[in-house]
Design a protein around this motif. Structure first.
Motif, mmCIF file in Angstrom:
data_model
loop_
_atom_site.group_PDB
_atom_site.id
_atom_site.type_symbol
_atom_site.label_atom_id
_atom_site.label_comp_id
_atom_site.label_asym_id
_atom_site.label_seq_id
_atom_site.Cartn_x
_atom_site.Cartn_y
_atom_site.Cartn_z
ATOM 1 N N THR A 1 0.832 -1.206 0.000
ATOM 2 C CA THR A 1 0.000 0.000 0.000
ATOM 3 C C THR A 1 0.865 1.254 0.000
ATOM 4 N N GLY A 2 1.834 1.307 0.902
ATOM 5 C CA GLY A 2 2.694 2.481 0.991
ATOM 6 C C GLY A 2 3.601 2.647 -0.206
ATOM 7 N N GLY B 1 1.596 3.842 -3.154
ATOM 8 C CA GLY B 1 1.259 5.245 -2.927
ATOM 9 C C GLY B 1 2.406 6.180 -3.267
ATOM 10 N N ILE C 1 2.061 7.246 -7.337
ATOM 11 C CA ILE C 1 1.331 8.510 -7.171
ATOM 12 C C ILE C 1 2.305 9.649 -6.882
ATOM 13 N N PHE D 1 -1.920 5.920 6.819
ATOM 14 C CA PHE D 1 -2.621 5.670 5.566
ATOM 15 C C PHE D 1 -3.742 6.689 5.337
ATOM 16 N N ALA E 1 -2.138 10.048 4.422
ATOM 17 C CA ALA E 1 -1.554 10.024 3.076
ATOM 18 C C ALA E 1 -2.636 10.124 2.002
ATOM 19 N N ALA E 2 -3.741 9.408 2.184
ATOM 20 C CA ALA E 2 -4.823 9.438 1.195
ATOM 21 C C ALA E 2 -5.419 10.826 1.069
ATOM 22 N N THR F 1 -2.636 13.607 -0.085
ATOM 23 C CA THR F 1 -2.216 13.427 -1.480
ATOM 24 C C THR F 1 -3.314 13.864 -2.440
ATOM 25 N N GLN G 1 3.410 10.470 2.990
ATOM 26 C CA GLN G 1 3.728 9.281 2.196
ATOM 27 C C GLN G 1 4.991 8.580 2.683
ATOM 28 N N CYS H 1 -5.296 7.130 -5.225
ATOM 29 C CA CYS H 1 -5.264 7.260 -3.763
ATOM 30 C C CYS H 1 -6.158 6.240 -3.070
ATOM 31 N N ILE I 1 -5.849 3.272 -3.151
ATOM 32 C CA ILE I 1 -5.009 2.175 -2.689
ATOM 33 C C ILE I 1 -4.838 2.194 -1.174
ATOM 34 N N TYR I 2 -4.882 3.366 -0.555
ATOM 35 C CA TYR I 2 -4.665 3.442 0.885
ATOM 36 C C TYR I 2 -5.785 2.768 1.669
#
Length: 457
Positions: free
Chosen positions: A258-259, A262, A266, A335, A338-339, A342, A366, A433, A435-436
């Motif tokens: 996931t990270g 990201g 991204i 997470f 970050a979502a 971003t 991130q 995003c 994905i988080y």
């Protein structure tokens, strides 16, 4: 009643290290520093290199090939992590760390001699194989060498120091640009010298070979004849055959992927959006065309340096958070942050001034998560399988990130327009995003490792 400060575990982590602990920290950190330097040099040199190697190609085509070359680099990274993680458990962390550093140094240097985009892509793939092996080996070395009370702080610091490699790459790029502008380096060849600088880590091998020892837990397993035997995939078979380690492998791989997706599918392309919106911004100010590229490059460099400051702060904060809240809660915060951050950055960034405060926030969110990977992943596996498990989890995400790069390109071409369009860059990244959410869901099954010794069979 004894004072809590008398217990080593309650002292600051750096006070718990002796001279050899510091030596291991420095060597492992240098290996990761140069690894990150190489990654960033590639990011900075990618488009100039392809522009030189693809004469006559349009900007959109160069950008498309750049994403493909990045994907190949990530695939090599993933393969290297899978191979050298297993070899590290079987033959030793320090031995394999030597090989990986030499591998990525040699092929980074050979990129200097590229003549076509396809041989450049091959060198980047092979560099990725070496780069991919470093993380799992370095964190296994540190985790098994330093005291338990210092482990989280030492591993988090390893990731914080990676930002120094990124910042160093930016300053090296500025220096090479100045030499190229002054005529010392032939115009259009500055990118070649960036890759030649990236070959310097080969000298680190002399220090690793002569003084770095294998950690005691690994040596104990060797004396007892309990190291993995058989083919290169034997450690993976051992991980998958045990219910506990299989569970940790799956959960750790999803969280780490996931990270990594990201960041690489991204965040890595934020510079592409910056160049588009910065150019539009300077054109709107009525700046002369001859001055726009110079102003744009200066603004991108400034935004990048600020973003690395944000990354260092984010990693430091995440390391502290892991000690206070535990690993699972920290990843949930990371997470989510970050979502949201971003998506907002890609939606709202419209000028250099926006980038100067937005990208540090995005990088902090991130890259802060990556400090958690250094702390958490080695805590999920026993010594005989620690390098394999850590490398698998961390590097499986490279394949996902490579797929994310291709998917981002598909979004750009199919749903959101053509390459080079600000609409493409914004909405493909915002879509990614999601994905988080996968990482947040995986935390429901993640074991909490705060305050526990490294697991063993």
């Amino acid at each position: 009643m004894a004072n809590l400060s008398d217990n080593p575990k309650h002292r600051p982590w750096w006070t718990q290290l002796n001279g050899y602990h510091w030596f291991v920290m420095i060597v492992a950190s240098l290996a990761w520093f140069f690894d990150c330097l190489d990654q960033r040099l590639f990011s900075l040199a990618r488009n100039p290199a392809l522009k030189s190697l693809m004469p006559g190609a349009e900007a959109g085509e160069i950008q498309a090939v750049g994403k493909e070359v990045t994907a190949l680099f990530l695939v090599g990274w993933g393969i290297g992590g899978m191979i050298f993680g297993a070899l590290g458990d079987r033959y030793g962390r320090s031995k394999m760390l030597t090989v990986t550093v030499l591998l990525y140094s040699v092929f980074t240097g050979l990129s200097f001699f590229s003549h076509y985009y396809w041989d450049f892509a091959i060198y980047r793939f092979l560099t990725g194989v070496g780069v991919g092996g470093v993380f799992g080996l370095a964190v296994a070395l540190i985790a098994e060498t330093v005291p338990d009370g210092a482990r989280a702080g030492a591993l988090g610091t390893l990731q914080v120091l990676s930002t120094v490699g990124n910042i160093s790459a930016a300053f090296i790029k500025m220096g090479i640009d100045n030499l190229e502008a002054g005529g010392t380096i032939a115009p259009g060849n500055g990118w070649r010298w960036l890759f030649l600088v990236g070959a310097l880590p080969a000298f680190l091998v002399f220090f690793i070979r002569g003084h770095l020892k294998e950690p005691e837990p690994w040596l104990k397993l060797k004396r007892e004849g309990r190291l993995p035997t058989g083919g290169i995939f034997a450690p993976y078979a051992a991980l998958l055959s045990d219910k506990r380690w299989r569970h940790n492998l799956i959960v750790g791989a999803i969280i780490a992927s996931t990270g990594v997706v990201g960041l690489w599918a991204i965040g890595e392309y934020a510079v592409d959006l910056q160049r588009i919106v910065f150019r539009k911004h300077f054109e709107g100010l009525g700046m002369a065309p001859a001055d726009i590229d110079k102003a744009m490059n200066a603004a991108v460099s400034k935004a990048y340096l600020l973003s690395m400051v944000g990354a260092a702060l984010g990693m430091s904060f995440f390391t502290w958070l892991c000690g206070k809240l535990g690993r699972r809660a920290s990843f949930a915060v990371g997470f989510t942050s970050a979502a949201v951050i971003t998506a907002l950055v890609y939606w709202k960034m419209n000028s250099p001034m926006d980038a100067y405060w937005m990208t540090p926030l995005m990088s902090g969110a991130q890259l802060g998560i990556l400090a958690g990977f250094a702390i958490y992943l080695p805590e999920l596996f026993p010594s005989r399988l620690r390098s394999t498990g850590t490398s698998f989890c961390y590097n499986l995400g490279r394949f996902a990130a490579a797929g994310g790069s291709f998917f981002s390109a598909a979004l750009a071409k199919g749903a959101y327009g053509q390459f080079g369009s600000p609409v493409m860059e914004r909405y493909s990244a915002m879509t990614m995003c999601a994905i988080y959410i996968v990482g947040i869901i995986a935390l429901l099954w993640a074991p909490e490792t705060k305050g526990k010794p490294l697991p063993e069979d």
